[in-house]
Every structure is written in C-alpha cells, then in structure tokens.
Design an enzyme around this catalytic site. Structure first.
Site, PDB file in Angstrom:
ATOM      1  N   GLU A  30      83.136   3.862  78.188  1.00  0.00           N
ATOM      2  CA  GLU A  30      83.410   4.693  79.362  1.00  0.00           C
ATOM      3  C   GLU A  30      84.182   3.951  80.438  1.00  0.00           C
ATOM      4  O   GLU A  30      85.083   4.509  81.081  1.00  0.00           O
ATOM      5  CB  GLU A  30      82.110   5.257  79.954  1.00  0.00           C
ATOM      6  CG  GLU A  30      81.430   6.305  79.072  1.00  0.00           C
ATOM      7  CD  GLU A  30      80.663   5.724  77.918  1.00  0.00           C
ATOM      8  OE1 GLU A  30      80.424   4.489  77.900  1.00  0.00           O
ATOM      9  OE2 GLU A  30      80.277   6.483  77.005  1.00  0.00           O
ATOM     10  N   HIS A  63      70.265  12.158  79.910  1.00  0.00           N
ATOM     11  CA  HIS A  63      71.303  13.124  79.542  1.00  0.00           C
ATOM     12  C   HIS A  63      71.187  14.410  80.364  1.00  0.00           C
ATOM     13  O   HIS A  63      71.634  15.464  79.903  1.00  0.00           O
ATOM     14  CB  HIS A  63      71.185  13.507  78.059  1.00  0.00           C
ATOM     15  CG  HIS A  63      71.625  12.458  77.091  1.00  0.00           C
ATOM     16  ND1 HIS A  63      70.917  11.318  76.862  1.00  0.00           N
ATOM     17  CD2 HIS A  63      72.714  12.379  76.285  1.00  0.00           C
ATOM     18  CE1 HIS A  63      71.537  10.585  75.946  1.00  0.00           C
ATOM     19  NE2 HIS A  63      72.629  11.203  75.581  1.00  0.00           N
TER      20      HIS A  63
HETATM   21  C1  LIG Z   1      77.008   5.291  77.100  1.00  0.00           C
HETATM   22  C2  LIG Z   1      77.001   6.427  76.160  1.00  0.00           C
HETATM   23  N1  LIG Z   1      78.166   6.993  75.800  1.00  0.00           N
HETATM   24  C3  LIG Z   1      78.179   8.051  74.958  1.00  0.00           C
HETATM   25  C4  LIG Z   1      77.013   8.554  74.466  1.00  0.00           C
HETATM   26  C5  LIG Z   1      77.020   9.770  73.552  1.00  0.00           C
HETATM   27  N2  LIG Z   1      76.709   9.345  72.209  1.00  0.00           N
HETATM   28  C6  LIG Z   1      75.443   9.299  71.771  1.00  0.00           C
HETATM   29  S1  LIG Z   1      75.315   8.612  70.280  1.00  0.00           S
HETATM   30  C7  LIG Z   1      76.971   8.399  70.174  1.00  0.00           C
HETATM   31  C8  LIG Z   1      77.539   7.762  68.967  1.00  0.00           C
HETATM   32  C9  LIG Z   1      76.972   6.422  68.779  1.00  0.00           C
HETATM   33  O1  LIG Z   1      77.536   5.828  67.681  1.00  0.00           O
HETATM   34  P1  LIG Z   1      76.873   4.551  67.053  1.00  0.00           P
HETATM   35  O2  LIG Z   1      76.633   3.541  68.103  1.00  0.00           O
HETATM   36  O3  LIG Z   1      77.734   4.160  65.912  1.00  0.00           O
HETATM   37  O4  LIG Z   1      75.454   5.035  66.548  1.00  0.00           O
HETATM   38  P2  LIG Z   1      75.146   6.181  65.468  1.00  0.00           P
HETATM   39  O5  LIG Z   1      75.066   7.461  66.212  1.00  0.00           O
HETATM   40  O6  LIG Z   1      76.221   6.172  64.455  1.00  0.00           O
HETATM   41  O7  LIG Z   1      73.816   5.792  64.912  1.00  0.00           O
HETATM   42  C10 LIG Z   1      77.604   8.850  71.312  1.00  0.00           C
HETATM   43  C11 LIG Z   1      79.056   8.833  71.557  1.00  0.00           C
HETATM   44  C12 LIG Z   1      75.817   7.936  74.889  1.00  0.00           C
HETATM   45  N3  LIG Z   1      74.623   8.394  74.478  1.00  0.00           N
HETATM   46  N4  LIG Z   1      75.835   6.878  75.714  1.00  0.00           N
END
Ligand SMILES: Cc1ncc(C[n+]2csc(CCOP(=O)(O)OP(=O)(O)O)c2C)c(N)n1
Ligand SMILES: [Mg+2]
Lengths: 323, 336
Positions: free
Chosen positions: B69, B138
């Site tokens: 972000e 959230h």
């Molecule tokens: C700081 C932040 N940015 C965006 C999100 C929204 N979000 C939640 S999970 C996710 C994907 C995360 O990917 P990864 O770290 O690879 O974990 P996975 O979901 O694949 O287990 C996103 C973009 C968030 N929760 N926190």
C-alpha cells in the site's frame, strides 16, 4: 525426525493434516449453508506447511499467524470447539466472538494471533523474538505469512530487525502462488522468494510445501539455528490454495487445469502413500475418522454454546481495571 | 444546496456501478487518468468495483499491484507530480494505515511545502464501514483521520449519483482527494446521470426537509437517517436530513441554516464518538449564529468507542441503527 518412518510422528502428522482439512471443509459447508457469517480464508491443500512446521516446535514457542490461519492454530494444538465457537460467534470462542476467523488464536499454545493485515505478524514475530532474547530464553518464534506479504514494507523491516539482532525467528512463507489474484510471477522479479533472504544476510531455503517432511526438515534446521543464537532463517514452502481466496473469489485469474493439477498433488494423499510401510490401512483410516469425529463434536459443542454477548463491549477495549 | 438530478438523463445503477462508470468516463476523456491497486484488474476489485475496466482499458491503465500500500500510494503521488492523474484503490480503508506516510506527509503537503510550484492531483478510493462481519481490521470508519490533515480533500458519497458525480469532481481536482466509499452501499441502487456531470465538492445535500430537528449524517448513516425520518414523521416529528458529502471542504453554512430553522441538531456517524468528525460539525454549529437559535443541546449519535467486533449482534450494537436514530431524535424533540 523421519515423519514417515516413526509411527507416532506419522500418525501425528496425518492427524493434524486431516483435522485441518476436515475442520475447513466443515467451515466451508457451514458458510455455504448460511450458518456462518463474515468471510473465510481456507487453507485446504496447504496443510503440510503448518503440520510439518509446528512439529518442529516445543511448548512455550510462539507463532504468528495470518488471515488464512485455521491450520496454524490447529497444528499448535488448539481446541477445536473453541475455534468452532469463535467462527460461530459464540461467547465460548477463543476471542469471545469478537475476532472471528481472521483473528483466531489460542494464546495458550503460543499463538500470538491470526492477522487481518497482510504481513502484520512479521514485525510482531521479530518483537517476540526480541523478548525471548532479552529474557535469555530458549524459545523460538515461527512467523507464518503468504507470498503476498513478502512485498509489504512491514515484512522487510521485520525481517531485517530479526537479522541484525540475530533474533530466534523462523520466517515461514506459505507460497501458494497467489496473493488474492496476483500471481507470484507478476509480483516478483526473483525466481524464488527465498532469494530475498540474501538481502538481509540470512539463510533462505525453498522446499516442497506439499511434503510435511520437507517442511519439517527445513524448519527444524532453522529452529536449531535460532535456539543456538544464530538468528533467523527464511523458509519458503511452495504449495497451492485449492479454494478461492475468500468467498468473493470467482477464480478468474487461474485455470481449472492448474487447480486440478495441484489437487493431484494433494499433500495428505501423498503423505498417506509415503507412510504406507509404517502405518497400516486401519491406522490411517483411524486418523481420518478421528479428525472427522473431533470436528463433528466441535460443531455440536459450539452450536450449543451461548451467543457472544453484546452487553460488555466497551469493557473489553482496555486491559486492566482502570478503564 | 440540493443536487438537482435531471430525471430524463438518469438510469438506475448500483453505487458500485456508478463508481465504475465514473472511472470509465474519466479514463475515456483523459489519457492521463489510470487506475492502480491490488486486484483491480482481472479480479475486478475486492468489491467488484473496477469490474471489466481492465478489458476496456488494458493492464497498463488498470494496473494490478503487489500488496504494497505504501508503494502504491507513493507511486500515485509521484505519477501525479509528473503530470498523470492516478486513481488508487485501497481494498479496505483500514489499509490506508500502511500508506499513511505517503498520504499525510507527502501527498497532502507537497503543494504547500514547495510554495505552490507543484500539485498532486490524485484520488484515493477506499471502502470503509462495518456490517459485513469482517471484524476489527476491515471495518473501520477513518474519515476523521483524513479530515484532520490540511491539504487533503475528503469525500464520503452516500448515494449512487454522488458516488459518480463526486468521484468525477475529485478526479478533476488538482489536489489529493480521499474518497471514502462504503461497502454496504456498493449494492444499493439509485438514479445516476448518464453523462459526466460533476457534483461539486463542498456542497451539503439537503436530503429531506422538516422543521423539528436537523439530522446530519454521513456515509451509510444517510440512508439510515432517511429511514428514521419516515418513522419519525409517522410519530409527528418532522426531520431535515443533511448529508455533508465532503468533509473537506465542508459546507457548514447549509447545516447552520438548517439548525437555525429547526433549533435542534442530531449528528450521526458510524465512527467511534471520541475525536470523530461530528465533533467538528457540532463545534461549527455552536460557533455560528445558529447558537442563539438552539432549543436543545447539540446531540451526537455515534459508533461505540470500540473496535468493530465479528459477531453479527455485537457488530450491530457497535454502530447506530435506524431505531437508535429514531429514539435519539424523538428524545431530542420531546425533551426540549
Ligand atoms: C495490508 C493488507 N493489504 C491487503 C489486504 C487484503 N488481502 C487480504 S489477504 C490478501 C492476499 C494475501 O496474499 P498472501 O500473503 O499470498 O496470502 P494468501 O492469501 O495467499 O494465503 C490480500 C490482498 C490485507 N488484508 N492487508
Ligand atoms: Mg499467497
């Protein structure tokens, strides 16, 4: 430890993986039937990572978890009924219905929290490692995070702190190929995420995240280093998320064939084949049935529990009697 | 001032569709406009807002980013400084916390610090609010954070028409504009103009006129206040409902005029009470000539001073509901 040759270890690994699988299948079903609210991030297909990693830990060790954290919580030995009660918004849930899936944690087993913030747990893990070091303890901290977290500033700052201070932290990346819809190929220039370790002067290894043995070996080595005061390690476990990212996912960014090819590498089926010489068919079936029964029982117990109470909300914000 | 919609040129769209239409029209009209954010491309946005825009405008202009972000907002600041018109989507307003340096220390201040020699014409769209069971990280309503920072403009559209018109005005604006959408509003429908009519920033909308009490509400509380006003009317209480729409700049004159007429003000926000934006509106009222016309203390109805809980009944209890607005408004009128 050879998880496939040692019968007790084989049984425990299999039980943990089946419990995660059955728990999340049940959650998926409750959600689909409208009995569970909010959103859910399921780790079905990734069970070998928490199972293999947490087997390398002792009582008193810490973990930090993620939004996809049911598996970490279970692998650390949390009570299924308190987990299920949390997801069903009950007063008896681990977070008294205040946290839900994204904040689920059994603090008694060293779980410092699932996290709704991507990479939120990484600097926290460094801080827990710092506490251990300042106290002169032997504990280690395992920080779980996804591939997506590796591009957050917090990740870099947390890993660097752990590196420069030789903190007893093991950074475990669950590389499931996607952060939501963003593929690792599009989000990174490096081939392996473990290469990032070089930037911080710490070891980085990439392992097959669908093989609990491979995860266990890498995390055990890292845990030894950490306990010996040799600082952190980055372990990248390559795996795959079978289900959508969350409930809103239409899977537009990947193909059915890709999902299917990874389902064929089911970590549980693979491990069952690997332990065939150690555990009998009956033993294996018993692990499976036990997981199913425990999850059923958790749903029964949790469903009968009282709903989370709205009357004491403001009392819950600050610790201590002085509000 | 009330925005007058020309009924002949409107059709019914959801709030999310209205935002998408504004984005599409702005990108068609101006090549400098582009979008960046997590999963805004093929996924179509975490709440489906950007939808098919990637197919219309391509991956260069509808740019998926890694989960970074601070980097995303910083890149928008830089692109804006260098002559582009970036529009950032942050998936949940809670994650603006990760980007706060670029928003607060950079975007907001660069024009001033450089003596007016540079501008940062960017828009940051992000959904806030509770009601989806997404829990404490959230579900926040953080408008007061941004409204406290000179140099930022802060917009909170409460209707589909405003979601479009205010966003278009925000894109035109030579300053950084934070547009706080609301996740519960995305699926609400309403009339939206076909064309690219702007809704000027800094004009409070009078959504309803009544002589007994002025209800000022923002975000999802606007529709709750309007619903409450119907119930109040059936009890013989006539409420005006005002929607400031933009917190910075704030059209306080329309609020002051209404309170001068009704003598009572009920200020409703979803965010926790302490340090919330309604405290600012309360202060503007009592600092104004409306003070002498007040027949009752200025009242606030706000979210509890708690993080948003997960359990549905707790989440509901944490923020004002229609029945709470009815209760507070009738007490204000009946007691004073
Ligand atoms: C700081 C932040 N940015 C965006 C999100 C929204 N979000 C939640 S999970 C996710 C994907 C995360 O990917 P990864 O770290 O690879 O974990 P996975 O979901 O694949 O287990 C996103 C973009 C968030 N929760 N926190
Ligand atoms: Mg991932």
């Amino acid at each position: 430890m050879d998880l496939t040759k040692d019968a007790a270890a084989a049984r425990e690994t299999l039980r943990t993986m089946w419990t995660i699988r059955r728990f999340e299948e049940a959650v998926d079903d409750l959600f689909a039937r409208g009995l569970m609210h909010g959103t859910m991030h399921l780790s079905i297909g990734q069970e070998a990572v928490p199972a293999g990693a947490c087997l390398a830990l002792r009582e008193g060790d810490y973990i930090t978890s993620t939004h996809r954290g049911h598996g970490h919580c279970i692998a650390r030995g949390a009570e299924l009924d308190a987990m299920m009660a949390e997801l069903l918004a009950k007063e008896t849930g681990y977070c008294r219905g205040r946290g839900g899936s994204m904040h689920i944690a059994d603090v008694a087993t060293g779980n410092l929290g699932a996290n709704g913030i991507v990479a939120g747990g990484v600097p926290i893990a460094a801080g827990a490692g710092l506490a251990v070091k300042l106290r002169g303890g032997e504990q280690v901290v395992v920080s779980f995070f996804g591939d997506g977290a590796v591009n957050e500033g917090a990740w870099h700052e947390g890993v660097n702190l752990a590196a420069i201070w030789d903190l007893p932290v093991v950074f475990v990346c669950e590389n499931n190929h996607y952060g939501m819809s963003m593929s690792v190929g599009r989000a990174f220039k490096v081939q392996r995420l473990a290469e990032r370790a070089a930037a911080y002067g710490i070891p980085g290894v990439t392992v097959d995240g669908n093989d609990p043995q491979a995860v266990h070996d890498a995390v055990s080595d890292a845990v030894h280093r950490a306990r010996a005061g040799q600082g952190p390690t980055l372990v990248e476990a390559v795996t795959y998320r079978w289900k959508g990212h969350s409930k809103s996912d239409k899977n537009l960014y990947r193909t059915r064939e890709e999902i299917e090819s990874w389902r064929e590498q089911d970590p549980i089926a693979r491990f069952e084949r690997a332990v065939a010489g150690t555990l009998s068919e009956v033993d294996i079936a018993a692990c499976r049935d036990e997981a199913r029964d425990r999850v059923r029982e958790a749903i029964r117990t949790a469903s009968a529990a009282p709903d989370a109470r709205a009357d004491s909300l403001t009392d819950a914000v600050y610790a201590g009697s002085d509000r | 001032m009330t925005a007058v919609l020309d009924a002949t040129n409107t059709r019914t769209l959801t709030y999310a569709e209205a935002v998408r239409e504004a984005l599409g029209q702005a990108m068609e009209a101006d090549e400098r406009v582009f979008l960046l954010g997590e999963d805004v491309g093929t996924y179509g946005g975490a709440f489906g807002v950007t939808g098919d825009l990637v197919h219309r405008f391509g991956e260069e202009r509808v740019r998926d980013t890694p989960i970074s972000e601070l980097g995303i907002v910083g890149a928008a600041v830089g692109a804006a400084l260098a002559g582009m018109r970036p529009i950032v989507e942050i998936q949940f307003s809670d994650f603006t916390a990760q980007a706060m340096d670029q928003i607060v220390n950079q975007a907001a201040k660069i024009h001033f610090m450089l003596g007016g020699a540079a501008t940062v014409p960017m828009v940051l769209r992000t959904p806030g609010g509770s009601g989806t069971g997404a829990a404490a990280q959230h579900s926040q309503s953080l408008e007061a954070w941004f409204a406290h920072v000179p140099g930022l403009k802060v917009v909170m559209p409460a209707t589909p028409a405003d979601a479009k018109g205010l966003l278009l005005a925000a894109i035109d604006d030579p300053n950084p504009v934070i547009v706080l959408e609301h996740k519960l509003l995305y699926k609400q429908s309403g009339p939206v103009p076909d064309g690219a009519e702007r809704v000027r920033l800094g004009e409070t909308a009078v959504r309803r006129t009544g002589g007994d009490v002025t209800i000022v509400a923002t975000g999802v509380m606007v529709s709750r206040a309007l619903e409450a006003a119907e119930t109040l009317a059936s009890q013989g209480i006539q409420a005006s409902v005002l929607d400031p729409r933009t917190l910075r700049p704030l059209d306080d004159q329309t609020i002051v005029d209404s309170v001068t007429a009704t003598g009572r003000a009920l200020l409703v926000q979803e965010a926790p009470k302490t340090g919330g934006f309604m405290a600012e509106i309360a202060a503007r009222i009592v600092e104004s000539s409306a003070f002498g016309h007040l027949r009752a203390p200025v009242a606030r109805l706000c979210g509890l001073d708690v993080p948003i809980p997960y359990a549905p009944q707790l989440e509901r209890a944490a923020v004002p509901q229609v029945e709470d607005i009815v209760r507070e408004a009738s007490e204000l009128v009946n007691r004073w």
